[in-house]
Design a protein around this motif. Structure first.
Motif, PDB file in Angstrom:
ATOM      1  N   LYS A  61     -16.689 -38.756 -36.555  1.00 27.50           N
ATOM      2  CA  LYS A  61     -15.817 -38.789 -35.596  1.00 27.50           C
ATOM      3  C   LYS A  61     -15.673 -38.656 -34.138  1.00 27.50           C
ATOM      4  CE  LYS A  61     -12.305 -39.970 -38.993  1.00 27.50           C
ATOM      5  NZ  LYS A  61     -10.813 -39.401 -39.767  1.00 27.50           N
ATOM      6  N   ILE A  62     -15.926 -36.823 -34.377  1.00 19.58           N
ATOM      7  CA  ILE A  62     -16.373 -36.703 -33.011  1.00 19.58           C
ATOM      8  C   ILE A  62     -17.598 -36.754 -32.161  1.00 19.58           C
ATOM      9  CG2 ILE A  62     -16.771 -33.859 -31.696  1.00 19.58           C
ATOM     10  CD1 ILE A  62     -15.702 -31.993 -34.083  1.00 19.58           C
ATOM     11  N   ILE A  63     -18.477 -37.146 -32.787  1.00 19.23           N
ATOM     12  CA  ILE A  63     -20.000 -37.872 -32.154  1.00 19.23           C
ATOM     13  C   ILE A  63     -19.255 -39.040 -31.361  1.00 19.23           C
ATOM     14  CG2 ILE A  63     -21.905 -38.413 -32.275  1.00 19.23           C
ATOM     15  CD1 ILE A  63     -22.987 -36.347 -34.506  1.00 19.23           C
ATOM     16  N   SER A  64     -19.123 -39.663 -32.435  1.00 17.97           N
ATOM     17  CA  SER A  64     -18.140 -40.937 -32.058  1.00 17.97           C
ATOM     18  C   SER A  64     -17.192 -41.149 -30.750  1.00 17.97           C
ATOM     19  CB  SER A  64     -17.546 -41.846 -33.088  1.00 17.97           C
ATOM     20  OG  SER A  64     -17.406 -43.417 -32.791  1.00 17.97           O
ATOM     21  N   GLU A  65     -16.155 -40.026 -30.935  1.00 17.45           N
ATOM     22  CA  GLU A  65     -15.053 -40.015 -29.691  1.00 17.45           C
ATOM     23  C   GLU A  65     -16.320 -39.861 -28.387  1.00 17.45           C
ATOM     24  OE1 GLU A  65     -11.606 -40.132 -28.136  1.00 17.45           O
ATOM     25  OE2 GLU A  65     -11.958 -40.519 -30.301  1.00 17.45           O
ATOM     26  N   ILE A  66     -17.656 -38.464 -28.393  1.00 18.10           N
ATOM     27  CA  ILE A  66     -17.447 -38.058 -27.356  1.00 18.10           C
ATOM     28  C   ILE A  66     -18.508 -39.848 -27.216  1.00 18.10           C
ATOM     29  CG2 ILE A  66     -19.749 -36.717 -26.159  1.00 18.10           C
ATOM     30  CD1 ILE A  66     -18.859 -34.662 -28.688  1.00 18.10           C
TER      31      ILE A  66
ATOM     32  N   MET B 171     -20.500 -35.597  -1.072  1.00 16.18           N
ATOM     33  CA  MET B 171     -18.987 -35.601  -2.127  1.00 16.18           C
ATOM     34  C   MET B 171     -19.450 -35.423  -2.888  1.00 16.18           C
ATOM     35  SD  MET B 171     -16.787 -39.386  -3.010  1.00 16.18           S
ATOM     36  CE  MET B 171     -17.066 -39.448  -1.319  1.00 16.18           C
ATOM     37  N   ALA B 172     -18.674 -34.230  -3.361  1.00 14.63           N
ATOM     38  CA  ALA B 172     -17.905 -33.865  -4.837  1.00 14.63           C
ATOM     39  C   ALA B 172     -18.357 -34.599  -6.217  1.00 14.63           C
ATOM     40  CB  ALA B 172     -17.163 -32.908  -4.376  1.00 14.63           C
ATOM     41  N   LYS B 173     -19.257 -34.592  -7.019  1.00 18.59           N
ATOM     42  CA  LYS B 173     -19.338 -34.994  -8.054  1.00 18.59           C
ATOM     43  C   LYS B 173     -17.612 -35.621  -8.592  1.00 18.59           C
ATOM     44  CE  LYS B 173     -20.539 -33.550 -11.579  1.00 18.59           C
ATOM     45  NZ  LYS B 173     -21.679 -32.828 -13.127  1.00 18.59           N
ATOM     46  N   LYS B 174     -17.561 -36.591  -8.949  1.00 19.95           N
ATOM     47  CA  LYS B 174     -15.843 -36.114  -9.442  1.00 19.95           C
ATOM     48  C   LYS B 174     -16.675 -35.954 -10.811  1.00 19.95           C
ATOM     49  CE  LYS B 174     -13.090 -40.022 -11.119  1.00 19.95           C
ATOM     50  NZ  LYS B 174     -11.549 -39.535 -10.573  1.00 19.95           N
ATOM     51  N   GLU B 175     -15.097 -35.517 -11.478  1.00 17.72           N
ATOM     52  CA  GLU B 175     -15.228 -34.146 -12.558  1.00 17.72           C
ATOM     53  C   GLU B 175     -14.985 -35.262 -14.037  1.00 17.72           C
ATOM     54  OE1 GLU B 175     -14.089 -30.186 -12.865  1.00 17.72           O
ATOM     55  OE2 GLU B 175     -15.484 -29.937 -11.871  1.00 17.72           O
ATOM     56  N   TYR B 176     -15.523 -35.652 -15.409  1.00 18.87           N
ATOM     57  CA  TYR B 176     -15.108 -36.401 -16.147  1.00 18.87           C
ATOM     58  C   TYR B 176     -15.265 -35.560 -17.214  1.00 18.87           C
ATOM     59  CZ  TYR B 176     -16.595 -40.436 -13.860  1.00 18.87           C
ATOM     60  OH  TYR B 176     -16.794 -41.224 -12.926  1.00 18.87           O
ATOM     61  N   ILE B 177     -13.969 -35.485 -17.886  1.00 20.46           N
ATOM     62  CA  ILE B 177     -13.646 -34.591 -19.123  1.00 20.46           C
ATOM     63  C   ILE B 177     -13.435 -35.401 -20.505  1.00 20.46           C
ATOM     64  CG2 ILE B 177     -12.170 -32.502 -20.343  1.00 20.46           C
ATOM     65  CD1 ILE B 177     -11.691 -31.935 -17.400  1.00 20.46           C
ATOM     66  N   ILE B 178     -14.204 -34.761 -21.429  1.00 22.91           N
ATOM     67  CA  ILE B 178     -14.276 -35.425 -23.247  1.00 22.91           C
ATOM     68  C   ILE B 178     -13.385 -34.455 -23.706  1.00 22.91           C
ATOM     69  CG2 ILE B 178     -15.036 -36.409 -25.133  1.00 22.91           C
ATOM     70  CD1 ILE B 178     -18.274 -36.711 -22.803  1.00 22.91           C
ATOM     71  N   PRO B 179     -11.731 -35.119 -23.887  1.00 21.78           N
ATOM     72  CA  PRO B 179     -10.770 -34.547 -24.561  1.00 21.78           C
ATOM     73  C   PRO B 179     -10.986 -34.867 -26.768  1.00 21.78           C
ATOM     74  CG  PRO B 179      -9.446 -35.910 -23.852  1.00 21.78           C
ATOM     75  CD  PRO B 179     -11.328 -36.608 -23.907  1.00 21.78           C
TER      76      PRO B 179
ATOM     77  N   ALA C 217     -20.822 -36.370 -18.531  1.00 18.45           N
ATOM     78  CA  ALA C 217     -19.635 -35.694 -18.046  1.00 18.45           C
ATOM     79  C   ALA C 217     -20.189 -34.822 -17.628  1.00 18.45           C
ATOM     80  CB  ALA C 217     -18.790 -36.675 -19.941  1.00 18.45           C
ATOM     81  N   THR C 218     -18.650 -33.838 -16.823  1.00 15.34           N
ATOM     82  CA  THR C 218     -18.759 -32.615 -16.872  1.00 15.34           C
ATOM     83  C   THR C 218     -18.297 -31.059 -17.899  1.00 15.34           C
ATOM     84  OG1 THR C 218     -17.702 -33.044 -14.716  1.00 15.34           O
ATOM     85  CG2 THR C 218     -17.355 -30.582 -15.224  1.00 15.34           C
ATOM     86  N   GLU C 219     -17.801 -31.952 -18.767  1.00 16.35           N
ATOM     87  CA  GLU C 219     -16.709 -31.315 -19.911  1.00 16.35           C
ATOM     88  C   GLU C 219     -16.749 -31.947 -21.675  1.00 16.35           C
ATOM     89  OE1 GLU C 219     -15.223 -28.257 -18.277  1.00 16.35           O
ATOM     90  OE2 GLU C 219     -13.196 -28.971 -19.235  1.00 16.35           O
ATOM     91  N   ILE C 220     -16.754 -30.855 -22.706  1.00 17.46           N
ATOM     92  CA  ILE C 220     -16.147 -31.279 -23.917  1.00 17.46           C
ATOM     93  C   ILE C 220     -15.379 -30.056 -24.129  1.00 17.46           C
ATOM     94  CG2 ILE C 220     -16.888 -31.732 -26.235  1.00 17.46           C
ATOM     95  CD1 ILE C 220     -19.451 -32.499 -25.671  1.00 17.46           C
ATOM     96  N   ALA C 221     -14.224 -30.315 -23.943  1.00 18.46           N
ATOM     97  CA  ALA C 221     -12.796 -29.794 -24.446  1.00 18.46           C
ATOM     98  C   ALA C 221     -12.266 -29.651 -25.800  1.00 18.46           C
ATOM     99  CB  ALA C 221     -11.891 -29.980 -22.760  1.00 18.46           C
ATOM    100  N   PHE C 222     -11.970 -28.826 -26.305  1.00 25.11           N
ATOM    101  CA  PHE C 222     -11.889 -28.952 -27.511  1.00 25.11           C
ATOM    102  C   PHE C 222      -9.994 -29.008 -27.508  1.00 25.11           C
ATOM    103  CE2 PHE C 222     -16.272 -27.944 -28.864  1.00 25.11           C
ATOM    104  CZ  PHE C 222     -16.009 -29.230 -29.693  1.00 25.11           C
TER     105      PHE C 222
END
Length: 359
Positions: free
Chosen positions: A40-45, A1-9, A57-62
């Motif tokens: 704040k960014i580190i806290s959000e991540i 099964m493919a890994k579920k993708e998690y994106i941190i916006p 997670a799969t990615e951090i997205a700005f």
């Protein structure tokens, strides 16, 4: 099964964008209004990572604003944070969105140094008159040039387009999609234009100078745009604005084709015209049983079973479903393989010309 993708916006509204486009109010769209410092960014991540069971997670997205329009020290500071998570193996990719006129080789040098993977461009339209009417502040030549540079440098290229802008037409939106598809982005987002509170577009709308797409118009148009990209094997990763608390409650949507499941409406519409072709070409008059996977069942049946109702009301045909992965349609003594990709290529070639499909 493919890994579920998690994106941190991570949203950076207006920080890198001095322009005031007619359609834009980033505070309303993103639900963010405060400048994000590094803490704040580190806290959000870290907050987002806590939601994921495997802490990966799969990615951090700005998103929001125009990332590469930030002052260089701020931009690099943000990229350093994302790169630290990538080098630790916590994320796989770094994504950002920006304007075409904020891309050049010097900026791409920085993005490569900090191992950015995906660059999404806010193309919106490839008609200069539409860009000017919406006070976009850049030329279509800059959209072509930025796309070319990004592809040449090996980044994943994304396009974001906005059908239904002020002075836009269905034909012009189609032309934008064809031009965009021929540029060859890897991914695309289609955002039918909404009238957001406290924008110039709201003023135009209230003065009777702008009429947004209806939901039905947006679904029909987005279906054609979706098929144009899919015919070129370009992945449409989103249709419709991401709901926020405000947008979801329609508190800040003054007018326009908002629907929280507009992608499903679009994909269901594509299946509707595909099934119509099959019914007409095979002179089907009896009921149809469709063998397909569970997700496709809900799409083919339509939102609130709209397609089932449509085919009964217009053809007297009942649609039923069998859950399996066989992918065929049973109609009386006929067994017809489901070939949606083939239909899409035929549809695009018939309606928009074979040249679009040439590599």
């Amino acid at each position: 099964m493919a890994k579920k993708e998690y994106i941190i916006p991570i949203f950076i509204p207006f920080l890198g964008c001095p322009h005031d486009c007619a359609f834009c109010n980033q505070v309303k769209i993103t639900n963010y209004k405060d400048k994000l410092d590094k803490e704040k960014i580190i806290s959000e991540i870290n907050k987002n990572l806590s939601y994921y069971p495997d802490k990966k997670a799969t990615e951090i997205a700005f998103f929001g604003g125009s990332f590469t329009g930030l002052d260089q020290d701020t931009m690099i500071g943000y990229l350093k944070i994302a790169l630290a998570y990538k080098e630790k193996g916590i994320i796989d990719r770094i994504r950002l969105s920006t304007r075409p006129d904020y891309i050049n080789n010097s900026i791409l040098d920085i993005l490569q140094d900090y191992k950015v993977d995906i660059i999404e461009l806010g193309i919106q339209s490839l008609d200069q008159n539409i860009l000017d009417a919406n006070e976009r502040g850049h030329s279509i030549d800059e959209s072509f040039y930025a796309s070319k540079l990004i592809k040449q440098r090996g980044f994943t290229l994304g396009h974001q387009i906005m059908p239904g802008l002020y002075k836009d037409t269905r034909e012009k939106s189609i032309e934008t999609a064809i031009k965009s598809a021929n540029i060859g982005p890897d991914i695309v987002r289609i955002y039918p234009t909404l009238v957001i509170k406290d924008t110039k577009l709201e003023i135009l709308y209230k003065n009777g100078l702008y009429q947004p797409l209806t939901l039905d118009q947006a679904v029909s148009l987005s279906a054609d745009l979706y098929m144009i990209y899919r015919a070129k094997d370009i992945n449409v990763i989103r249709i419709g604005l991401q709901p926020t608390e405000n947008i979801n409650d329609k508190e800040d949507v003054v007018a326009g084709p908002f629907h929280p499941a507009i992608r499903q409406l679009v994909e269901s519409y594509v299946y509707r015209i595909y099934l119509e072709e099959i019914i007409r070409e095979n002179n089907i008059s009896g009921d149809i049983n469709i063998h397909t996977d569970p997700r496709s069942i809900s799409i083919i049946a339509g939102n609130k079973k709209a397609n089932k109702k449509y085919f009964y009301d217009n053809f007297g045909i009942n649609l039923s479903f069998t859950e399996d992965d066989l992918g065929y349609i049973q109609a009386s003594d006929m067994k017809i393989d489901i070939d949606l990709d083939g239909f899409i290529k035929r549809y695009v070639e018939k309606n928009y010309g074979g040249d679009l499909l040439l590599d």
